[in-house]
Design a protein around this motif. Sequence first.
Motif, PDB file in Angstrom:
ATOM      1  N   CYS A 115       1.207   0.661  -1.974  1.00 30.11           N
ATOM      2  CA  CYS A 115       0.129   0.985  -3.261  1.00 30.11           C
ATOM      3  C   CYS A 115      -0.442  -0.310  -3.589  1.00 30.11           C
ATOM      4  N   ALA A 116       0.195  -1.470  -3.749  1.00 34.34           N
ATOM      5  CA  ALA A 116      -0.501  -2.559  -4.241  1.00 34.34           C
ATOM      6  C   ALA A 116      -1.450  -2.976  -2.938  1.00 34.34           C
ATOM      7  N   GLU A 117      -1.116  -2.854  -1.955  1.00 32.26           N
ATOM      8  CA  GLU A 117      -2.403  -3.294  -0.788  1.00 32.26           C
ATOM      9  C   GLU A 117      -3.434  -2.152  -0.885  1.00 32.26           C
ATOM     10  N   MET A 118      -3.329  -0.916  -1.213  1.00 35.00           N
ATOM     11  CA  MET A 118      -4.189   0.032  -1.223  1.00 35.00           C
ATOM     12  C   MET A 118      -5.226  -0.390  -2.429  1.00 35.00           C
ATOM     13  N   LEU A 119      -4.510  -0.576  -3.721  1.00 40.22           N
ATOM     14  CA  LEU A 119      -5.195  -0.707  -4.805  1.00 40.22           C
ATOM     15  C   LEU A 119      -6.188  -1.845  -4.839  1.00 40.22           C
ATOM     16  N   ARG A 120      -5.714  -2.872  -4.100  1.00 43.55           N
ATOM     17  CA  ARG A 120      -6.669  -4.170  -4.096  1.00 43.55           C
ATOM     18  C   ARG A 120      -7.808  -4.023  -3.007  1.00 43.55           C
ATOM     19  N   GLY A 121      -7.550  -3.119  -2.255  1.00 45.90           N
ATOM     20  CA  GLY A 121      -8.685  -2.546  -1.290  1.00 45.90           C
ATOM     21  C   GLY A 121      -9.654  -1.484  -1.943  1.00 45.90           C
ATOM     22  N   GLY A 122      -9.326  -1.086  -3.094  1.00 50.64           N
ATOM     23  CA  GLY A 122     -10.276   0.100  -3.532  1.00 50.64           C
ATOM     24  C   GLY A 122      -9.854   1.480  -3.543  1.00 50.64           C
ATOM     25  N   ILE A 123      -8.481   1.868  -2.893  1.00 46.10           N
ATOM     26  CA  ILE A 123      -8.031   2.856  -2.633  1.00 46.10           C
ATOM     27  C   ILE A 123      -7.417   3.361  -3.881  1.00 46.10           C
ATOM     28  N   THR A 124      -8.144   4.510  -4.592  1.00 42.32           N
ATOM     29  CA  THR A 124      -7.091   5.056  -5.651  1.00 42.32           C
ATOM     30  C   THR A 124      -6.289   6.321  -5.421  1.00 42.32           C
ATOM     31  N   CYS A 125      -6.382   6.962  -4.391  1.00 46.29           N
ATOM     32  CA  CYS A 125      -5.569   8.063  -3.931  1.00 46.29           C
ATOM     33  C   CYS A 125      -5.241   8.099  -2.495  1.00 46.29           C
ATOM     34  N   PHE A 126      -3.950   8.395  -2.234  1.00 46.03           N
ATOM     35  CA  PHE A 126      -3.578   8.460  -0.929  1.00 46.03           C
ATOM     36  C   PHE A 126      -2.575   9.685  -0.624  1.00 46.03           C
ATOM     37  N   ASN A 127      -2.773  10.191   0.653  1.00 43.11           N
ATOM     38  CA  ASN A 127      -2.151  11.528   1.016  1.00 43.11           C
ATOM     39  C   ASN A 127      -1.024  10.839   2.027  1.00 43.11           C
ATOM     40  N   ASP A 128       0.247  11.054   1.743  1.00 41.15           N
ATOM     41  CA  ASP A 128       1.412  10.608   2.087  1.00 41.15           C
ATOM     42  C   ASP A 128       2.255  11.748   2.901  1.00 41.15           C
ATOM     43  N   MET A 129       2.867  11.031   3.902  1.00 36.99           N
ATOM     44  CA  MET A 129       3.892  12.089   4.589  1.00 36.99           C
ATOM     45  C   MET A 129       4.988  11.134   5.091  1.00 36.99           C
ATOM     46  N   TYR A 130       6.116  11.351   4.583  1.00 39.97           N
ATOM     47  CA  TYR A 130       7.488  10.468   4.927  1.00 39.97           C
ATOM     48  C   TYR A 130       8.404  11.128   4.289  1.00 39.97           C
ATOM     49  N   PHE A 131       9.646  10.421   4.908  1.00 42.22           N
ATOM     50  CA  PHE A 131      10.894  10.976   4.212  1.00 42.22           C
ATOM     51  C   PHE A 131      11.092  10.553   2.711  1.00 42.22           C
ATOM     52  N   PHE A 132      11.983  11.281   1.973  1.00 43.44           N
ATOM     53  CA  PHE A 132      12.319  10.869   0.486  1.00 43.44           C
ATOM     54  C   PHE A 132      10.927  10.811  -0.032  1.00 43.44           C
TER      55      PHE A 132
END
Length: 437
Positions: A115-132
């Motif tokens: 999230c820290a990496e994405m926010l610094r790169g202008g990403i405000t929303c992400f679609n995730d797929m993972y365990f837990f």
Amino acid sequence: MKVVDLLIEARWIVPVDPAGVVLENHAVVVDNGRILAVLPQDEAASRFSAKSHKRLEQHVLIPGLVNLHTHAAMSLLRGLADDLPLKEWLQHHIWPAEAEHVSEQFVYDGTLLACAEMLRGGITCFNDMYFFPGAAADAALASGMRAAIGLITVDFPSSYATDADDYLAKGLAIRDQRLEQPLLSFCLAPHAPYTVSDAGFAKVLTLAEQIELPIHLHLHETGQEIEESVQRFGVRPIERIRRLGLLSPALIAVHGVHLEAHEIDLLAQHGCSLAHCPSSNLKLASGIAPISELVAKGINIGLGTDGAASNNRLDLFQEMRLAALLAKQQSGRADALNAHQVLHMATLAGARALGLEAQIGSITPGKAADLCAVALDDLVLAPCYEPVSHLTYAVGREHVSAVWVAGRIRVEDGQLIESNETGLIKLALLWQNKIRP
């Protein structure tokens, strides 16, 4: 004069909708986390008094970027066993590491880092797929970031769940616990045709129809995946899921590298969306998705980074540039995918795939104030004839100066506001020592 929370003045504003528009010397008025108005700066000054005023003199203001496909927690596996074929990489390195180390804490910590990496790169929303996925949701909320949380389903046991029924039951419980969180939405996330049985897909489809959730699915990523499907089921994966009823506007097909003409027609006919992940596809030698053909058929295409283990960056500016260049090379036409189209993919198209187009993806009154400011006053960006062209071909994520999510500032002067960057680096090093002592 109406008092509002925030007034942002920018040299350029690219609302994305309507398409192709660049507004000069305009302002965005924000109140209660939403965009109240977009209008010339003089008019904004005469009509509104703002509690906070941001002047972006040599910046372009765009909607927050939407990362349509990632495995955020895999940031903790960034660079592990690079330069290997997909099957070898997964079976001999990634899956064993996951089997040994993936836990709620692993997912929470890895998603915080992502999230820290994405926010610094202008990403405000992400679609995730993972365990837990509950841990991923909690990390996104702790970061103040918008997330579509994938309720993963596979047929094999993991430290998270035992079988398809267990995955789905736990996923639905996580969703029910967090339904009131405005920054969260949810997807059903059957991993791939080669990890989910027909019975598992049937259960996913039933749930998707009952509670109206998107279905987030890897599809036609590699040639080997297709060959194995023909051997096991007698048909290619897309035909198999068509017969199972999964082709619909709810489907987000990830990768779509190996698609024949009639399969592209199928995706178009059923109103499916595609998550295009060019860097990951190239790094794993999966191939190049036929984006110009998909665009020609009117298919909704968003951009994804995939996970940091297979990219190794969560950087949508890089994906924008690469998507445009690959489409030109593949089609033999320099005009195959223009800069405005690519920005649309990185914003509104991703929002539409997630069913969030009424909330995010464009700078439109009534929508959430998810915004990204990009500074164009750097020597390496001079001169600037056309700001949208710069966004696609010249800008890097290091030029992101400010980011807002639901009107709340998350990045200012290029720095995270509420995250401890030093602490996150130490956290990543602790996991590195556990995974590879």
